[in-house]
Each structure stands twice: as structure tokens, then as C-alpha cells.
Design a protein around this motif. Structure first.
Motif, short mmCIF file in Angstrom:
data_model
loop_
_atom_site.label_atom_id
_atom_site.label_comp_id
_atom_site.label_asym_id
_atom_site.label_seq_id
_atom_site.Cartn_x
_atom_site.Cartn_y
_atom_site.Cartn_z
N PRO A 22 31.36 38.09 7.44
CA PRO A 22 31.29 39.41 8.05
C PRO A 22 32.37 39.58 9.11
O PRO A 22 32.93 38.60 9.60
N PRO A 23 32.66 40.81 9.46
CA PRO A 23 33.62 41.05 10.55
C PRO A 23 33.12 40.37 11.81
O PRO A 23 31.92 40.38 12.09
N ARG A 43 32.67 39.93 15.86
CA ARG A 43 32.50 40.84 16.99
C ARG A 43 32.29 40.00 18.24
O ARG A 43 32.19 38.78 18.17
N TYR A 86 29.19 36.60 19.59
CA TYR A 86 28.66 35.74 18.54
C TYR A 86 28.81 34.28 19.01
O TYR A 86 29.86 33.90 19.54
N VAL A 102 26.70 34.31 12.85
CA VAL A 102 26.49 35.76 12.74
C VAL A 102 25.10 35.99 12.16
O VAL A 102 24.83 35.57 11.03
N ARG A 103 24.23 36.62 12.92
CA ARG A 103 22.86 36.91 12.47
C ARG A 103 22.18 35.66 11.89
O ARG A 103 21.58 35.70 10.83
N ARG A 162 23.42 33.05 10.54
CA ARG A 162 24.16 32.27 9.55
C ARG A 162 25.45 31.75 10.16
O ARG A 162 26.10 32.46 10.93
N TYR A 213 29.33 30.33 9.88
CA TYR A 213 30.53 30.43 9.04
C TYR A 213 31.60 29.52 9.62
O TYR A 213 31.86 29.55 10.83
#
Lengths: 375, 126
Positions: free
Chosen positions: A304-305, A307, A310, A355-356, A358, A360
């Protein structure tokens, strides 16, 4: 969104609405975030030309026989390096070395300087400046933030557009400033129209400062010349692709310019740079070692992008959080900045951005994220 | 703004289409226009249980991440994998190729609580 009635308004607002802008709150201002779309506006600046309303930024004129000495004590870069018509990026720190603001200072005369400060901290900056002004009257401080409309004209075609509009203007070189020779944009009394060859996009370009009453005419003439209106959304992706910090996100009173990697704008090693607010704290921090460093990160996988805010993990342990992030429109990759401790740079360290919930995989990148393709 | 007559709508700007016992879910034309350039979509997992009004997916524009709420309760039976490589389908064809997931509703009575096209059109102020 905050009630627009409580926000500060740019003199160009009606022009934004006429261009179909989506307006948002930004640092207490009611500003355009986009017109046709962030991606399209971003690409216009990278490939042709775009313009941004930067009227929310503050203009401060510092003059008088004591101006240079006082500015040297206030700012990190050595002001004395500036010849008349030249500008430099610099920082204003508190005694603890924390960043109050980052700004551009131009020397506009033997004893006069033009400072462009961030919109969100105009009042704080001026309060700090007034609080540290010498009492002998040797320095005159003029807040001209409400007298100017300002437009950043950016992109490889910016010079062409400027030349077409102001054929008589002596166009400044990079980081320089010059009077904007008026054809239809006049100078109003003590508010001279100015053009500086600076920007926040990584492209060639200009920042135009004109009296408030002439702002809309300038915007409309640039529009007629084919320059694309661009909002804060693309301004943010463009600056982040270059790794330019944003005060309030990447810079704050809790971080020093050394932690932010802005050493080259701090005159610690310049024998001619005298004492300045924050210097002792910076020297102490340098001798003790930096607790963290603003670190460019790139996602190593599709994700995801990115931001701000995070979590960043090193070998599974939380070590910080992103302070800026985006899906880079030029690269199609997730990019971010985060203050990370030195251990994260040890080769083999597995970095991740969460991110949320998860995680990466990410890696440390080199700045700028985006490098202009060589011709 | 396009509001197809054969769909039902959630106040939170999702639509459903009934095909036999399968419900297809997406976001409206109004929603995609408000979100602007969509650059990332995170659909639910096949087999996931979703609840009416609870977050089922996330879509992101350059500027912001937005939750997508399931209009109905039930089980996800399929997701639109094309959105992974081409999230812009949500902008270009929100009622067609930009569908997000398919589900089996556990409480079909919830459909009655969704808006008819006229009511949704009124909500978005057209």
C-alpha cells in the motif's frame, strides 16, 4: 474538515475555485489539495510546468546595520556567504537545537534580507524573532506575510513560461532573487514584486512574490500560458521524491538538523560562522552521537502507499515510525522517511513497515528517491 | 454522477448487485470521484466473515486511505484480483470491472435497509 470560516484564506482562493480545486485545511489555511488529480499534477511538474499557490507562506524583511549579525545568531547557515541577490536554505533553532522552522533567506540589498517561512508556523516564527530582536534598534523586522500573494512556478518549462510573461525580467540563476520586472504586475509601494529561482519540487522553477492585489492576475496569466494548477497533494509527493523535509512532519522541536541529515545547512564547521541559537546543543549531540537519523525507506515489495505514523521494525522490533510517506508517482513505489537508530543501518538488518497490522519488507534508500533521467 | 437503477446502495457509498444468491459489492461513482486517483485496493480474503456496516476492504488514493464497509453480513466468496494490478478500475468502471468482492448474505433482510437509487441520489445531493 475544519470550518472554513475559522481558517486563513489565500488571496487566490476564487481562482482555485474557478479551476475546480478541492479545498482542504492545511496548517490553519484553506488551501487547494488538487485540481485535476494528484498524479496528473505531479507528472505535469516533472515533464512540463505546474504552479502552486504558496501565499500561505510568510514573507519577512530584515534590514538595518545590525541585520547580518543578528541573522547569523538566529540561523544555522552562514548568512555572510550570501552576495546580494543570492539565497540559501537555512534553519531556525531553539536553544536545545530543535527546529522551529526551515526557511529560505535571500539577500536583497547590502543591509536587507527577504525570508520566506512556512505557512503553518508564521506566528511562532515571528514571535521567536521578535523575542530575540536586539533592543538597540539596529535591526528592523517587517512582517509582509499579508502583503504578498505568492506562486511557485515549477517544472522544466517554467523558464519558458516566465520569459514569455516577463520578457524584460532579468531571470535569476538558481537560488537567486531578482525584481520581477512588471508588465502588468506592478510593485505597490514598499511591496516590490520579486522572482526567486527556488522551489520544493526538484525541478527548475521560480517562486513569484507579488502584491496581494495582483495575485489573481498573475495566476490567470500563467494559466493562459498553459501552466497547470497544482495543489498541496502533488507538492507533497514531489518534495518527498526529492527527500526534502516538511516542517511539522519530518522536522520538529524534538529533532535537530543533524538528526534530519541537514548538516550541510548548519555552519558548525565553518570557521566564519559565529554562535547561533542551538549551536551548543548541536555540538554536544555531535560529540555524544546521534540518537537517530532521518532515514529514507523504500518498500521492497508491492504494498500500500506509505503514509506518516506507520511503525518501522528492525528484525521484528519496533524502532520508529514513518514521518512522511507516499506512493511515489514517478517511481510507482512506496517511499517514506523515518527517524531510525543507527543499528538499522547494519547490513543484513531486516527492515519492515507495518500497515494496518501487516508487515512489508523495506530497505534503506539513497536520496533523492527520484533521479531525473539523464538526457 | 451515475447511479444505476438496478442496484441498492449503502449510505457509506457502497453498492450491491444481486445475481441469484450471490451479492456483488463495489463503491459508487460518487465515492470514486470523492476519493480521486485510487492507487491501491485491499479486498477482503475469500472465506472472510463480514458484517453489515463493518470494514471489509480498504482503498487508497495518493492522499488518503479509506475504509470500505460491507453493506451486508455474510461470507466473502470471491474477490476482484484485477484490482491488485489495476486499482484505477475503481475510478474508471466502479459499477463494472471495478467491483471489489462477492459474498453470500447471511441475513438477506438487511437488503431492505439499503437505499434505493432515488434515495441514494438524494443523499449525494444530485
Amino acid at each position: 474538515m475544519s470550518d472554513p470560516a475559522l481558517l486563513k484564506h489565500t488571496p487566490l482562493e476564487s481562482a482555485h475555485v474557478a479551476c475546480g480545486a478541492r479545498m482542504v485545511e492545511f496548517g490553519g489555511w484553506y488551501m487547494p489539495v488538487q485540481y485535476s488529480g494528484i498524479m496528473e499534477e505531479h507528472r505535469a511538474v516533472r515533464s512540463a510546468s505546474g504552479m502552486f499557490d504558496i501565499s500561505h507562506m510568510g514573507e519577512v524583511i530584515v534590514s538595518g546595520p545590525g541585520a547580518l549579525a543578528w541573522l547569523e545568531s538566529l540561523l544555522t547557515n552562514r548568512v555572510g556567504k550570501l552576495a546580494v541577490t543570492r539565497g540559501q536554505y537555512t534553519l531556525m533553532l531553539d536553544e536545545r537545537g530543535g527546529v522551529i522552522d526551515d526557511l529560505i533567506i535571500y539577500r536583497t540589498g547590502e543591509l536587507s534580507y527577504f525570508l520566506v517561512i512556512n505557512g503553518a508556523c508564521r506566528d511562532l516564527d515571528l514571535e521567536w524573532m521578535h523575542g530575540h530582536l536586539p533592543s538597540d534598534g539596529s535591526v528592523v523586522l517587517q512582517d509582509q506575510g499579508n502583503d504578498y500573494a505568492a506562486i511557485a512556478l515549477q517544472g522544466p518549462d517554467a523558464e519558458k513560461a516566465l520569459r514569455a510573461l516577463y520578457p524584460a525580467c532579468d531571470i535569476p540563476k538558481r537560488n537567486g532573487i531578482a525584481p520581477l520586472i512588471p508588465s502588468h504586475v506592478a510593485s505597490d509601494g514598499i511591496v516590490p514584486s520579486l522572482v526567486a529561482r527556488t522551489g520544493y519540487t526538484g525541478e527548475d522553477g521560480f517562486e513569484l512574490f507579488v502584491p496581494v492585489a495582483h495575485g489573481i492576475a498573475l495566476w490567470e496569466s500563467l494559466l493562459a500560458a498553459g501552466v497547470k494548477p497544482c495543489g498541496l497533494g502533488s507538492r507533497d509527493t514531489l518534495r518527498l521524491e526529492m527527500g526534502y523535509p516538511l516542517n511539522g512532519s519530518d522536522l520538529s522541536r524534538d529533532r535537530t538538523p543533524l538528526e534530519a541529515g541537514l548538516d550541510r545547512f548548519v555552519g558548525l564547521d565553518d570557521p566564519e560562522k559565529v554562535d547561533f541559537y542551538g549551536r551548543k546543543a548541536l555540538e554536544q549531540q555531535r560529540s555524544e552521537g546521534l540518537p537517530s537519523r532521518l532515514t529514507p525507506l523504500k518498500l521492497s515489495v508491492q504494498g500500500p502507499p506509505l503514509r506518516s505514523h506507520y511503525p518501522v521494525l528492525a528484525d521484528g522490533v519496533a524502532v520508529g515510525e514513518t514521518c512522511s510517506g507516499a506512493l511515489s508517482p514517478s517511481l510507482g513505489e512506496g517511499i517514506a522517511m523515518a527517524y531510525l537508530p543507527e543499528v538499522c543501518r547494519i547490513p543484513g538488518t531486516q527492515l519492515e513497515i507495518e500497515v494496518r497490522g501487516r508487515r512489508y519488507a523495506a530497505s534503506i534508500a539513497t536520496l533523492p528517491f527520484y533521479k531525473k533521467p539523464s538526457l | 454522477m451515475n447511479v444505476p437503477a438496478d442496484l441498492r446502495y449503502a449510505k457509506t457509498h457502497e453498492w450491491i448487485r444481486q445475481e441469484n444468491d450471490i451479492i456483488i459489492v463495489g463503491i459508487t461513482d460518487h465515492a470514486q470521484a470523492e476519493l480521486t486517483d485510487i492507487v491501491y485496493a485491499e479486498p477482503p480474503k475469500v472465506g472472510a466473515e463480514v458484517r453489515a456496516g463493518a470494514t471489509a476492504a480498504v482503498v487508497e488514493s495518493v492522499k488518503a486511505a479509506s475504509d470500505i464497509y460491507s453493506p451486508l453480513s455474510g461470507t466473502v466468496t470471491d474477490v476482484n484480483d484485477a484490482l491488485t494490478s489495476n486499482p484505477a478500475l475503481l475510478n474508471t468502471d466502479p459499477f463494472g470491472q471495478g467491483w471489489i468482492f462477492k459474498m453470500k448474505a447471511s441475513n438477506p433482510a438487511e437488503i431492505d435497509a439499503l437505499l434505493a437509487p432515488e434515495a441514494y441520489t438524494a443523499q449525494i445531493g444530485q
